[in-house]
Design an enzyme around this catalytic site. Structure first.
Site, PDB file in Angstrom:
ATOM      1  N   LYS A  22      -5.453  -4.058   0.107  1.00 55.94           N
ATOM      2  CA  LYS A  22      -4.178  -4.692   0.485  1.00 55.94           C
ATOM      3  C   LYS A  22      -4.059  -4.803   2.006  1.00 55.94           C
ATOM      4  O   LYS A  22      -3.695  -5.860   2.536  1.00 55.94           O
ATOM      5  CB  LYS A  22      -3.014  -3.844  -0.056  1.00 55.94           C
ATOM      6  CG  LYS A  22      -1.654  -4.224   0.520  1.00 55.94           C
ATOM      7  CD  LYS A  22      -0.545  -3.355  -0.017  1.00 55.94           C
ATOM      8  CE  LYS A  22      -0.299  -2.078   0.715  1.00 55.94           C
ATOM      9  NZ  LYS A  22       0.375  -2.207   2.017  1.00 55.94           N
ATOM     10  N   ASN A  23      -4.385  -3.698   2.710  1.00 54.03           N
ATOM     11  CA  ASN A  23      -4.156  -3.688   4.158  1.00 54.03           C
ATOM     12  C   ASN A  23      -5.141  -4.555   4.924  1.00 54.03           C
ATOM     13  O   ASN A  23      -5.036  -4.724   6.141  1.00 54.03           O
ATOM     14  CB  ASN A  23      -4.182  -2.252   4.698  1.00 54.03           C
ATOM     15  CG  ASN A  23      -2.933  -1.488   4.281  1.00 54.03           C
ATOM     16  OD1 ASN A  23      -2.022  -2.068   3.675  1.00 54.03           O
ATOM     17  ND2 ASN A  23      -2.895  -0.206   4.593  1.00 54.03           N
ATOM     18  N   CYS A 116      12.199   1.814   7.318  1.00 52.73           N
ATOM     19  CA  CYS A 116      11.804   1.756   5.917  1.00 52.73           C
ATOM     20  C   CYS A 116      11.770   3.169   5.388  1.00 52.73           C
ATOM     21  O   CYS A 116      12.179   4.104   6.069  1.00 52.73           O
ATOM     22  CB  CYS A 116      10.462   1.068   5.761  1.00 52.73           C
ATOM     23  SG  CYS A 116       9.119   2.112   6.288  1.00 52.73           S
ATOM     24  N   ARG A 121      10.556   2.093  11.898  1.00 50.94           N
ATOM     25  CA  ARG A 121       9.242   1.460  12.084  1.00 50.94           C
ATOM     26  C   ARG A 121       9.355   0.489  13.257  1.00 50.94           C
ATOM     27  O   ARG A 121       9.461  -0.724  13.069  1.00 50.94           O
ATOM     28  CB  ARG A 121       8.803   0.713  10.828  1.00 50.94           C
ATOM     29  CG  ARG A 121       8.660   1.545   9.570  1.00 50.94           C
ATOM     30  CD  ARG A 121       7.369   2.325   9.481  1.00 50.94           C
ATOM     31  NE  ARG A 121       6.169   1.540   9.365  1.00 50.94           N
ATOM     32  CZ  ARG A 121       5.530   1.269   8.233  1.00 50.94           C
ATOM     33  NH1 ARG A 121       6.026   1.680   7.095  1.00 50.94           N
ATOM     34  NH2 ARG A 121       4.416   0.582   8.229  1.00 50.94           N
ATOM     35  N   ASP A 306      -2.014   7.507   4.695  1.00 49.47           N
ATOM     36  CA  ASP A 306      -1.770   6.889   3.392  1.00 49.47           C
ATOM     37  C   ASP A 306      -2.316   7.731   2.235  1.00 49.47           C
ATOM     38  O   ASP A 306      -2.028   7.437   1.078  1.00 49.47           O
ATOM     39  CB  ASP A 306      -2.398   5.484   3.339  1.00 49.47           C
ATOM     40  CG  ASP A 306      -1.558   4.472   4.095  1.00 49.47           C
ATOM     41  OD1 ASP A 306      -0.457   4.822   4.560  1.00 49.47           O
ATOM     42  OD2 ASP A 306      -2.000   3.312   4.221  1.00 49.47           O
ATOM     43  N   ARG A 398       3.353  -2.657  -5.270  1.00 46.61           N
ATOM     44  CA  ARG A 398       3.065  -3.251  -3.956  1.00 46.61           C
ATOM     45  C   ARG A 398       1.602  -3.035  -3.564  1.00 46.61           C
ATOM     46  O   ARG A 398       1.056  -3.803  -2.766  1.00 46.61           O
ATOM     47  CB  ARG A 398       3.958  -2.625  -2.876  1.00 46.61           C
ATOM     48  CG  ARG A 398       5.407  -3.082  -2.913  1.00 46.61           C
ATOM     49  CD  ARG A 398       6.170  -2.522  -1.718  1.00 46.61           C
ATOM     50  NE  ARG A 398       5.333  -2.572  -0.533  1.00 46.61           N
ATOM     51  CZ  ARG A 398       5.133  -1.561   0.298  1.00 46.61           C
ATOM     52  NH1 ARG A 398       5.719  -0.402   0.113  1.00 46.61           N
ATOM     53  NH2 ARG A 398       4.346  -1.697   1.341  1.00 46.61           N
TER      54      ARG A 398
HETATM   55  C1  UD1 Z   1      -0.545   0.370   8.899  1.00 48.58           C
HETATM   56  C2  UD1 Z   1      -0.745   0.318   7.408  1.00 48.58           C
HETATM   57  C3  UD1 Z   1      -0.108   1.543   6.745  1.00 48.58           C
HETATM   58  C4  UD1 Z   1      -0.640   2.819   7.385  1.00 48.58           C
HETATM   59  C5  UD1 Z   1      -0.487   2.769   8.900  1.00 48.58           C
HETATM   60  C6  UD1 Z   1      -1.126   3.950   9.619  1.00 48.58           C
HETATM   61  C7  UD1 Z   1      -0.826  -2.041   6.859  1.00 48.58           C
HETATM   62  C8  UD1 Z   1      -0.183  -3.205   6.194  1.00 48.58           C
HETATM   63  N1  UD1 Z   1      -0.137  -0.884   6.885  1.00 48.58           N
HETATM   64  O1  UD1 Z   1       0.868   0.331   9.134  1.00 48.58           O
HETATM   65  O2  UD1 Z   1      -0.436   1.530   5.362  1.00 48.58           O
HETATM   66  O3  UD1 Z   1       0.100   3.917   6.893  1.00 48.58           O
HETATM   67  O4  UD1 Z   1      -1.106   1.570   9.423  1.00 48.58           O
HETATM   68  O5  UD1 Z   1      -2.469   4.038   9.289  1.00 48.58           O
HETATM   69  O6  UD1 Z   1      -1.955  -2.131   7.323  1.00 48.58           O
HETATM   70  N2  UD1 Z   1       4.645   2.539  16.156  1.00 48.58           N
HETATM   71  C9  UD1 Z   1       5.560   2.434  17.195  1.00 48.58           C
HETATM   72  N3  UD1 Z   1       5.717   1.220  17.787  1.00 48.58           N
HETATM   73  C10 UD1 Z   1       5.022   0.113  17.404  1.00 48.58           C
HETATM   74  C11 UD1 Z   1       4.086   0.226  16.341  1.00 48.58           C
HETATM   75  C12 UD1 Z   1       3.913   1.457  15.741  1.00 48.58           C
HETATM   76  O7  UD1 Z   1       6.209   3.412  17.568  1.00 48.58           O
HETATM   77  O8  UD1 Z   1       5.222  -0.963  17.991  1.00 48.58           O
HETATM   78  C13 UD1 Z   1       4.438   3.853  15.488  1.00 48.58           C
HETATM   79  C14 UD1 Z   1       4.869   3.823  14.010  1.00 48.58           C
HETATM   80  O9  UD1 Z   1       6.268   4.063  13.890  1.00 48.58           O
HETATM   81  C15 UD1 Z   1       4.042   4.957  13.425  1.00 48.58           C
HETATM   82  C16 UD1 Z   1       2.732   4.871  14.235  1.00 48.58           C
HETATM   83  O10 UD1 Z   1       3.038   4.122  15.415  1.00 48.58           O
HETATM   84  O11 UD1 Z   1       4.658   6.194  13.678  1.00 48.58           O
HETATM   85  C17 UD1 Z   1       1.581   4.208  13.495  1.00 48.58           C
HETATM   86  O12 UD1 Z   1       1.985   2.925  13.057  1.00 48.58           O
HETATM   87  P1  UD1 Z   1       0.970   1.704  12.840  1.00 48.58           P
HETATM   88  O13 UD1 Z   1      -0.444   2.166  13.015  1.00 48.58           O
HETATM   89  O14 UD1 Z   1       1.448   0.577  13.659  1.00 48.58           O
HETATM   90  O15 UD1 Z   1       1.214   1.408  11.292  1.00 48.58           O
HETATM   91  P2  UD1 Z   1       1.410   0.010  10.610  1.00 48.58           P
HETATM   92  O16 UD1 Z   1       0.540  -1.001  11.232  1.00 48.58           O
HETATM   93  O17 UD1 Z   1       2.859  -0.281  10.474  1.00 48.58           O
END
Ligand code: UD1
Length: 419
Positions: A22-23, A116, A121, A306, A398
Protein backbone atom coordinates in the site's frame (compact mmCIF):
# COMPACT_ATOMS: atom_id res chain seq x y z
CA UNK A 1 -20.88 -1.62 9.11
CA UNK A 2 -19.06 -4.94 9.06
CA UNK A 3 -17.42 -7.02 11.76
CA UNK A 4 -15.01 -9.91 11.94
CA UNK A 5 -15.90 -12.89 14.11
CA UNK A 6 -12.97 -15.10 14.99
CA UNK A 7 -13.04 -18.42 16.79
CA UNK A 8 -9.44 -18.40 18.01
CA UNK A 9 -6.96 -21.11 18.84
CA UNK A 10 -6.34 -22.59 15.36
CA UNK A 11 -2.74 -22.92 14.22
CA UNK A 12 -2.17 -21.11 10.92
CA UNK A 13 -0.78 -23.51 8.36
CA UNK A 14 -0.17 -23.22 4.63
CA UNK A 15 0.95 -20.83 1.90
CA UNK A 16 0.41 -17.07 2.00
CA UNK A 17 0.73 -14.98 -1.18
CA UNK A 18 1.88 -11.51 -0.07
CA UNK A 19 -0.06 -8.56 -1.54
CA UNK A 20 1.47 -5.47 -3.15
CA UNK A 21 2.58 -2.67 -0.82
CA UNK A 22 0.00 0.00 0.00
CA UNK A 23 2.68 2.50 1.03
CA UNK A 24 4.34 2.06 -2.33
CA UNK A 25 1.16 1.94 -4.45
CA UNK A 26 -0.10 5.28 -3.07
CA UNK A 27 2.94 7.46 -3.96
CA UNK A 28 3.32 5.65 -7.30
CA UNK A 29 -0.33 6.35 -8.16
CA UNK A 30 0.37 9.98 -7.31
CA UNK A 31 3.52 9.91 -9.48
CA UNK A 32 1.51 8.57 -12.43
CA UNK A 33 -0.06 12.00 -12.86
CA UNK A 34 3.36 13.42 -13.75
CA UNK A 35 3.56 11.25 -16.88
CA UNK A 36 2.43 11.61 -20.47
CA UNK A 37 0.77 8.48 -21.83
CA UNK A 38 -0.31 5.43 -19.91
CA UNK A 39 1.03 3.93 -16.70
CA UNK A 40 0.13 0.33 -15.98
CA UNK A 41 0.65 -0.52 -12.34
CA UNK A 42 0.61 -4.24 -11.57
CA UNK A 43 0.22 -5.87 -8.16
CA UNK A 44 -1.84 -2.96 -6.79
CA UNK A 45 -3.64 -4.27 -3.72
CA UNK A 46 -7.44 -3.95 -3.62
CA UNK A 47 -7.78 -1.64 -0.63
CA UNK A 48 -9.98 1.29 0.29
CA UNK A 49 -6.89 3.58 0.37
CA UNK A 50 -5.99 2.56 -3.20
CA UNK A 51 -9.58 3.25 -4.30
CA UNK A 52 -9.34 6.70 -2.64
CA UNK A 53 -6.11 7.43 -4.53
CA UNK A 54 -7.83 6.38 -7.79
CA UNK A 55 -10.73 8.72 -6.97
CA UNK A 56 -8.28 11.61 -6.51
CA UNK A 57 -6.83 10.88 -9.96
CA UNK A 58 -10.29 10.72 -11.53
CA UNK A 59 -11.46 13.89 -9.81
CA UNK A 60 -8.39 15.64 -11.32
CA UNK A 61 -9.54 14.53 -14.78
CA UNK A 62 -7.21 11.54 -15.25
CA UNK A 63 -8.57 8.27 -16.56
CA UNK A 64 -8.03 5.55 -14.03
CA UNK A 65 -9.28 1.97 -14.13
CA UNK A 66 -8.58 -1.01 -11.90
CA UNK A 67 -9.04 -4.63 -12.84
CA UNK A 68 -7.58 -7.70 -11.17
CA UNK A 69 -5.07 -5.66 -9.21
CA UNK A 70 -3.80 -3.77 -12.26
CA UNK A 71 -4.39 -0.02 -12.31
CA UNK A 72 -4.13 1.88 -15.62
CA UNK A 73 -3.73 5.64 -15.43
CA UNK A 74 -3.86 8.16 -18.29
CA UNK A 75 -2.95 11.59 -16.96
CA UNK A 76 -3.03 13.43 -20.33
CA UNK A 77 -6.60 14.56 -19.61
CA UNK A 78 -5.68 16.17 -16.25
CA UNK A 79 -7.57 19.45 -15.93
CA UNK A 80 -8.07 20.19 -12.25
CA UNK A 81 -5.47 20.58 -9.53
CA UNK A 82 -7.82 20.58 -6.56
CA UNK A 83 -8.01 17.61 -4.19
CA UNK A 84 -11.59 17.48 -2.88
CA UNK A 85 -12.04 17.90 0.86
CA UNK A 86 -13.90 14.57 1.26
CA UNK A 87 -10.99 12.66 -0.34
CA UNK A 88 -8.46 14.47 1.87
CA UNK A 89 -10.50 13.34 4.89
CA UNK A 90 -10.88 9.78 3.58
CA UNK A 91 -7.15 9.24 3.45
CA UNK A 92 -4.53 11.32 5.23
CA UNK A 93 -1.87 10.21 2.79
CA UNK A 94 -3.66 12.23 0.09
CA UNK A 95 -0.98 14.79 1.02
CA UNK A 96 1.29 12.69 -1.20
CA UNK A 97 -0.56 14.16 -4.21
CA UNK A 98 0.64 17.68 -3.39
CA UNK A 99 4.18 17.33 -4.79
CA UNK A 100 3.03 15.56 -7.96
CA UNK A 101 0.19 17.99 -8.65
CA UNK A 102 2.57 20.96 -8.21
CA UNK A 103 5.17 19.27 -10.41
CA UNK A 104 2.66 18.74 -13.21
CA UNK A 105 0.49 21.88 -13.03
CA UNK A 106 2.32 24.42 -10.83
CA UNK A 107 -0.71 24.68 -8.52
CA UNK A 108 -2.60 22.60 -6.00
CA UNK A 109 -5.51 23.33 -3.66
CA UNK A 110 -6.19 20.86 -0.89
CA UNK A 111 -7.73 20.58 2.54
CA UNK A 112 -5.32 20.75 5.47
CA UNK A 113 -4.85 17.15 6.64
CA UNK A 114 -5.80 17.31 10.30
CA UNK A 115 -4.67 14.99 13.09
CA UNK A 116 -5.52 11.32 12.96
CA UNK A 117 -5.79 8.36 15.24
CA UNK A 118 -1.98 8.29 15.65
CA UNK A 119 -1.85 11.86 16.98
CA UNK A 120 -1.20 15.19 15.27
CA UNK A 121 0.16 14.63 11.76
CA UNK A 122 1.88 17.91 10.80
CA UNK A 123 3.07 18.59 7.24
CA UNK A 124 5.38 21.49 8.09
CA UNK A 125 8.46 19.77 6.61
CA UNK A 126 6.62 19.07 3.34
CA UNK A 127 5.63 22.75 3.05
CA UNK A 128 9.05 24.11 4.10
CA UNK A 129 10.71 22.03 1.38
CA UNK A 130 8.20 23.00 -1.30
CA UNK A 131 8.62 26.70 -0.38
CA UNK A 132 12.37 26.27 -0.99
CA UNK A 133 11.47 25.01 -4.46
CA UNK A 134 9.53 28.17 -5.28
CA UNK A 135 6.04 27.26 -4.05
CA UNK A 136 3.89 29.93 -2.37
CA UNK A 137 1.56 28.52 0.26
CA UNK A 138 -1.48 30.39 1.56
CA UNK A 139 -3.80 28.90 4.14
CA UNK A 140 -7.41 30.02 4.51
CA UNK A 141 -9.96 28.30 6.75
CA UNK A 142 -8.07 25.02 6.69
CA UNK A 143 -7.58 25.06 2.91
CA UNK A 144 -4.08 25.26 1.44
CA UNK A 145 -3.62 27.20 -1.80
CA UNK A 146 -0.21 26.26 -3.24
CA UNK A 147 1.26 27.68 -6.41
CA UNK A 148 4.57 28.05 -8.21
CA UNK A 149 3.54 30.28 -11.06
CA UNK A 150 7.06 30.64 -12.45
CA UNK A 151 7.45 26.84 -12.18
CA UNK A 152 9.28 24.86 -9.53
CA UNK A 153 13.05 24.95 -9.25
CA UNK A 154 15.48 22.52 -7.68
CA UNK A 155 16.86 23.15 -4.18
CA UNK A 156 19.10 21.72 -1.47
CA UNK A 157 16.81 20.35 1.21
CA UNK A 158 17.91 18.95 4.54
CA UNK A 159 15.16 17.17 6.45
CA UNK A 160 15.42 17.47 10.24
CA UNK A 161 13.93 13.94 10.45
CA UNK A 162 13.80 11.33 7.65
CA UNK A 163 10.05 11.74 7.04
CA UNK A 164 8.73 9.25 4.49
CA UNK A 165 5.94 11.48 3.19
CA UNK A 166 8.12 14.62 3.00
CA UNK A 167 10.86 12.72 1.10
CA UNK A 168 8.25 11.42 -1.37
CA UNK A 169 6.62 14.81 -1.89
CA UNK A 170 9.99 16.44 -2.57
CA UNK A 171 10.93 13.70 -5.06
CA UNK A 172 7.58 14.10 -6.83
CA UNK A 173 7.93 17.88 -7.01
CA UNK A 174 11.57 17.73 -8.11
CA UNK A 175 11.50 15.32 -11.05
CA UNK A 176 9.97 17.92 -13.42
CA UNK A 177 11.44 21.01 -11.69
CA UNK A 178 14.06 23.22 -13.28
CA UNK A 179 17.57 22.26 -12.12
CA UNK A 180 18.91 19.98 -9.43
CA UNK A 181 17.50 18.95 -6.08
CA UNK A 182 19.46 17.27 -3.31
CA UNK A 183 17.61 15.81 -0.31
CA UNK A 184 19.80 15.05 2.70
CA UNK A 185 18.66 13.03 5.73
CA UNK A 186 16.12 11.52 3.33
CA UNK A 187 13.95 8.58 4.42
CA UNK A 188 15.46 5.25 3.32
CA UNK A 189 12.33 3.08 3.43
CA UNK A 190 12.08 0.45 0.64
CA UNK A 191 8.88 2.18 -0.57
CA UNK A 192 11.00 5.26 -1.37
CA UNK A 193 13.23 3.07 -3.53
CA UNK A 194 10.16 1.59 -5.23
CA UNK A 195 8.83 5.08 -6.02
CA UNK A 196 12.30 6.07 -7.34
CA UNK A 197 12.46 2.95 -9.54
CA UNK A 198 9.07 3.79 -11.06
CA UNK A 199 10.09 7.42 -11.69
CA UNK A 200 13.39 6.33 -13.28
CA UNK A 201 11.49 3.90 -15.53
CA UNK A 202 9.34 6.89 -16.58
CA UNK A 203 12.43 8.90 -17.56
CA UNK A 204 13.34 10.71 -14.33
CA UNK A 205 16.98 11.37 -13.47
CA UNK A 206 17.31 10.34 -9.87
CA UNK A 207 20.04 8.62 -7.82
CA UNK A 208 20.60 7.65 -4.20
CA UNK A 209 17.13 6.33 -3.23
CA UNK A 210 17.58 3.93 -0.33
CA UNK A 211 20.43 6.06 1.07
CA UNK A 212 20.11 9.27 3.07
CA UNK A 213 21.05 11.48 0.10
CA UNK A 214 18.82 11.59 -2.97
CA UNK A 215 19.86 13.62 -6.03
CA UNK A 216 17.38 14.59 -8.70
CA UNK A 217 18.06 16.35 -11.96
CA UNK A 218 14.83 17.85 -13.28
CA UNK A 219 13.73 16.74 -16.77
CA UNK A 220 11.15 18.28 -19.10
CA UNK A 221 8.85 15.30 -19.52
CA UNK A 222 8.09 11.89 -18.10
CA UNK A 223 6.35 9.07 -19.92
CA UNK A 224 4.16 6.32 -18.51
CA UNK A 225 5.42 2.73 -18.17
CA UNK A 226 4.44 -0.69 -16.88
CA UNK A 227 5.58 -1.21 -13.33
CA UNK A 228 5.05 -3.90 -10.68
CA UNK A 229 4.47 -2.63 -7.12
CA UNK A 230 6.79 -4.24 -4.54
CA UNK A 231 5.45 -6.79 -2.01
CA UNK A 232 4.13 -5.32 1.24
CA UNK A 233 6.71 -5.75 4.02
CA UNK A 234 4.28 -4.70 6.78
CA UNK A 235 1.71 -7.23 5.59
CA UNK A 236 4.51 -9.86 5.47
CA UNK A 237 5.31 -9.00 9.10
CA UNK A 238 1.61 -9.19 10.02
CA UNK A 239 1.17 -12.75 8.78
CA UNK A 240 4.48 -13.83 10.35
CA UNK A 241 3.36 -12.38 13.70
CA UNK A 242 -0.04 -14.09 13.28
CA UNK A 243 1.70 -17.42 12.66
CA UNK A 244 3.87 -16.77 15.73
CA UNK A 245 0.82 -16.03 17.91
CA UNK A 246 -0.90 -19.28 16.88
CA UNK A 247 2.16 -21.56 16.99
CA UNK A 248 1.78 -21.91 13.22
CA UNK A 249 3.80 -23.09 10.31
CA UNK A 250 3.50 -21.04 7.10
CA UNK A 251 5.24 -20.20 3.83
CA UNK A 252 5.09 -16.61 2.62
CA UNK A 253 5.27 -16.37 -1.15
CA UNK A 254 6.39 -13.48 -3.39
CA UNK A 255 7.89 -11.44 -0.61
CA UNK A 256 10.92 -9.16 -0.78
CA UNK A 257 13.48 -10.40 1.71
CA UNK A 258 15.69 -7.34 1.29
CA UNK A 259 12.96 -5.09 2.64
CA UNK A 260 12.56 -7.03 5.88
CA UNK A 261 15.45 -5.58 7.83
CA UNK A 262 14.45 -4.85 11.39
CA UNK A 263 11.69 -7.50 11.23
CA UNK A 264 13.47 -10.85 10.70
CA UNK A 265 15.83 -9.95 13.57
CA UNK A 266 12.91 -9.68 15.95
CA UNK A 267 11.45 -13.02 14.87
CA UNK A 268 14.83 -14.58 15.53
CA UNK A 269 14.86 -13.08 19.03
CA UNK A 270 11.42 -14.66 19.49
CA UNK A 271 13.23 -17.94 18.66
CA UNK A 272 11.02 -18.63 15.64
CA UNK A 273 12.47 -20.56 12.71
CA UNK A 274 12.70 -18.45 9.56
CA UNK A 275 14.31 -19.87 6.47
CA UNK A 276 14.56 -17.35 3.65
CA UNK A 277 14.85 -18.47 0.04
CA UNK A 278 14.76 -16.44 -3.20
CA UNK A 279 11.35 -14.74 -2.79
CA UNK A 280 9.75 -16.75 -0.04
CA UNK A 281 10.04 -17.42 3.67
CA UNK A 282 9.36 -20.71 5.46
CA UNK A 283 8.35 -19.92 9.00
CA UNK A 284 7.56 -21.96 12.07
CA UNK A 285 6.86 -20.55 15.49
CA UNK A 286 8.60 -21.44 18.73
CA UNK A 287 6.38 -22.89 21.48
CA UNK A 288 5.91 -20.63 23.31
CA UNK A 289 7.58 -17.73 21.56
CA UNK A 290 10.22 -15.89 23.56
CA UNK A 291 9.88 -12.35 24.82
CA UNK A 292 12.00 -9.61 23.20
CA UNK A 293 13.89 -7.64 25.84
CA UNK A 294 13.70 -4.22 24.20
CA UNK A 295 12.20 -3.11 20.91
CA UNK A 296 12.30 0.50 19.80
CA UNK A 297 10.55 1.77 16.67
CA UNK A 298 12.93 3.60 14.34
CA UNK A 299 13.09 4.85 10.74
CA UNK A 300 14.24 2.21 8.23
CA UNK A 301 16.30 0.03 8.61
CA UNK A 302 15.13 -0.03 12.25
CA UNK A 303 12.09 -1.80 13.67
CA UNK A 304 9.11 -0.21 11.84
CA UNK A 305 6.47 1.70 13.79
CA UNK A 306 3.86 0.05 11.55
CA UNK A 307 4.74 -3.34 13.09
CA UNK A 308 4.71 -2.25 16.74
CA UNK A 309 1.05 -3.14 17.43
CA UNK A 310 1.37 -6.29 15.33
CA UNK A 311 4.30 -7.70 17.30
CA UNK A 312 2.77 -6.58 20.59
CA UNK A 313 -0.20 -8.87 19.91
CA UNK A 314 2.14 -11.85 19.48
CA UNK A 315 4.34 -10.93 22.47
CA UNK A 316 1.33 -10.94 24.84
CA UNK A 317 1.70 -14.73 25.12
CA UNK A 318 5.50 -14.95 24.95
CA UNK A 319 7.52 -16.46 27.77
CA UNK A 320 9.02 -13.54 29.69
CA UNK A 321 8.70 -9.77 29.61
CA UNK A 322 9.07 -7.58 26.52
CA UNK A 323 9.54 -3.81 26.46
CA UNK A 324 8.48 -1.74 23.46
CA UNK A 325 9.20 1.94 22.91
CA UNK A 326 7.33 3.95 20.25
CA UNK A 327 9.50 6.81 19.03
CA UNK A 328 7.80 7.81 15.76
CA UNK A 329 4.17 8.65 16.59
CA UNK A 330 2.87 10.26 19.78
CA UNK A 331 -0.31 8.18 20.15
CA UNK A 332 0.28 4.68 18.89
CA UNK A 333 -0.72 2.53 21.88
CA UNK A 334 -4.48 2.70 21.41
CA UNK A 335 -4.66 -1.07 20.88
CA UNK A 336 -3.34 -1.75 24.39
CA UNK A 337 -6.71 -1.43 26.19
CA UNK A 338 -8.29 -4.04 23.93
CA UNK A 339 -5.35 -6.42 24.45
CA UNK A 340 -5.76 -6.00 28.22
CA UNK A 341 -9.48 -6.78 27.83
CA UNK A 342 -8.39 -10.03 26.17
CA UNK A 343 -6.27 -10.95 29.19
CA UNK A 344 -2.90 -9.38 28.30
CA UNK A 345 -0.66 -7.98 31.06
CA UNK A 346 0.57 -4.65 29.67
CA UNK A 347 1.57 -1.43 31.44
CA UNK A 348 2.31 1.72 29.51
CA UNK A 349 4.38 4.63 30.76
CA UNK A 350 4.34 7.41 28.17
CA UNK A 351 5.68 5.91 24.97
CA UNK A 352 6.95 2.72 26.63
CA UNK A 353 4.91 -0.47 27.00
CA UNK A 354 5.92 -3.34 29.27
CA UNK A 355 4.35 -6.63 28.17
CA UNK A 356 4.47 -9.52 30.63
CA UNK A 357 3.72 -12.70 28.74
CA UNK A 358 0.60 -14.60 29.89
CA UNK A 359 -0.25 -18.23 29.03
CA UNK A 360 -3.32 -17.46 26.93
CA UNK A 361 -5.51 -14.59 25.73
CA UNK A 362 -9.29 -15.00 25.70
CA UNK A 363 -11.80 -13.76 23.15
CA UNK A 364 -13.59 -10.42 23.65
CA UNK A 365 -15.57 -7.74 21.80
CA UNK A 366 -13.01 -5.20 20.59
CA UNK A 367 -12.71 -2.60 17.87
CA UNK A 368 -10.00 -1.71 15.39
CA UNK A 369 -8.52 1.58 16.64
CA UNK A 370 -6.54 2.28 13.45
CA UNK A 371 -5.08 0.25 10.56
CA UNK A 372 -2.26 -1.57 12.36
CA UNK A 373 -4.18 -1.55 15.66
CA UNK A 374 -6.85 -3.47 13.71
CA UNK A 375 -4.25 -5.97 12.50
CA UNK A 376 -3.17 -6.34 16.14
CA UNK A 377 -6.77 -7.27 17.07
CA UNK A 378 -6.85 -9.86 14.27
CA UNK A 379 -3.65 -11.49 15.54
CA UNK A 380 -4.77 -11.43 19.17
CA UNK A 381 -8.15 -12.92 18.19
CA UNK A 382 -6.54 -15.69 16.13
CA UNK A 383 -4.32 -16.70 19.05
CA UNK A 384 -6.98 -16.35 21.80
CA UNK A 385 -9.25 -19.04 23.26
CA UNK A 386 -12.90 -18.46 22.38
CA UNK A 387 -14.68 -15.92 20.21
CA UNK A 388 -13.48 -12.40 19.37
CA UNK A 389 -15.57 -9.90 17.50
CA UNK A 390 -13.84 -6.91 15.90
CA UNK A 391 -15.82 -3.80 14.93
CA UNK A 392 -14.63 -0.77 12.88
CA UNK A 393 -12.91 -3.09 10.43
CA UNK A 394 -12.93 -0.39 7.75
CA UNK A 395 -9.56 0.54 9.29
CA UNK A 396 -8.25 -2.95 8.46
CA UNK A 397 -9.63 -2.75 4.89
CA UNK A 398 -7.45 0.33 4.33
CA UNK A 399 -4.35 -1.86 4.30
CA UNK A 400 -5.24 -5.57 4.03
CA UNK A 401 -6.63 -7.06 0.83
CA UNK A 402 -9.44 -9.46 1.93
CA UNK A 403 -7.61 -10.79 4.99
CA UNK A 404 -10.43 -13.17 5.97
CA UNK A 405 -10.07 -15.20 2.73
CA UNK A 406 -6.32 -15.51 3.19
CA UNK A 407 -6.71 -16.54 6.85
CA UNK A 408 -9.50 -19.04 6.10
CA UNK A 409 -7.13 -20.70 3.61
CA UNK A 410 -4.68 -21.16 6.48
CA UNK A 411 -7.28 -22.88 8.66
CA UNK A 412 -8.43 -19.87 10.69
CA UNK A 413 -12.08 -19.65 11.71
CA UNK A 414 -12.88 -16.11 10.73
CA UNK A 415 -16.00 -14.60 9.14
CA UNK A 416 -16.82 -11.14 7.85
CA UNK A 417 -20.35 -10.31 8.89
CA UNK A 418 -22.46 -7.33 7.84
CA UNK A 419 -24.31 -5.82 10.78
C1 UD1 B 1 4.53 6.93 6.40
C2 UD1 B 1 3.69 5.70 6.22
C3 UD1 B 1 3.20 5.19 7.58
C4 UD1 B 1 4.39 4.98 8.51
C5 UD1 B 1 5.25 6.23 8.58
C6 UD1 B 1 6.53 6.05 9.39
C7 UD1 B 1 2.65 5.96 4.05
C8 UD1 B 1 1.40 6.18 3.26
N1 UD1 B 1 2.55 6.02 5.39
O1 UD1 B 1 3.70 7.93 6.99
O2 UD1 B 1 2.53 3.95 7.38
O3 UD1 B 1 3.90 4.69 9.81
O4 UD1 B 1 5.64 6.64 7.25
O5 UD1 B 1 7.27 5.01 8.87
O6 UD1 B 1 3.70 5.69 3.49
N2 UD1 B 1 6.33 14.76 10.85
C9 UD1 B 1 6.34 16.11 11.19
N3 UD1 B 1 6.23 17.02 10.18
C10 UD1 B 1 6.11 16.67 8.87
C11 UD1 B 1 6.11 15.29 8.53
C12 UD1 B 1 6.23 14.36 9.54
O7 UD1 B 1 6.44 16.47 12.36
O8 UD1 B 1 6.02 17.56 8.01
C13 UD1 B 1 6.45 13.73 11.92
C14 UD1 B 1 5.19 12.87 12.03
O9 UD1 B 1 4.21 13.50 12.86
C15 UD1 B 1 5.74 11.60 12.67
C16 UD1 B 1 7.14 11.49 12.05
O10 UD1 B 1 7.46 12.79 11.55
O11 UD1 B 1 5.86 11.77 14.06
C17 UD1 B 1 7.25 10.47 10.93
O12 UD1 B 1 6.28 10.76 9.94
P1 UD1 B 1 6.46 10.39 8.39
O13 UD1 B 1 7.70 9.57 8.19
O14 UD1 B 1 6.31 11.63 7.61
O15 UD1 B 1 5.19 9.44 8.18
P2 UD1 B 1 4.18 9.46 6.99
O16 UD1 B 1 4.87 9.75 5.72
O17 UD1 B 1 2.99 10.28 7.36
Amino acid sequence: MQKFFIQGGQKLEGDIPVQGAKNSALPILSASLLCDGESVLENCPELSDVYSACRILTSAGCQCTMQERVVCVHADTLRNSEIPENLMREMRSSIIFLGAMLGRTGTCTLGYPGGCELGSRPIDWHLQALRKMGVRVREENGVLFCSALGGLHGAKIHLQFPSVGATENIMLAAVLAKGDTVITNAAREPEITDLANYLIRCGAKLTGAGTDTIRIQGVQKLHGCTYRIMPDRIVTATWLAAAAATGGNVRLLHTDLNSLEGILDVLEQMQCQCSCQADHICFSAAKPIHAVKYLKTMPYPGFPTDTQAIFMAALCTASGTSVMEETIFENRFRHVDALIRMGADIRTIGRVAVIRGVKQLHGACVSATDLRGGACMLIAGLGAQGQTSITDISHIDRGYDRPEILLQNLGAKIQRVSA
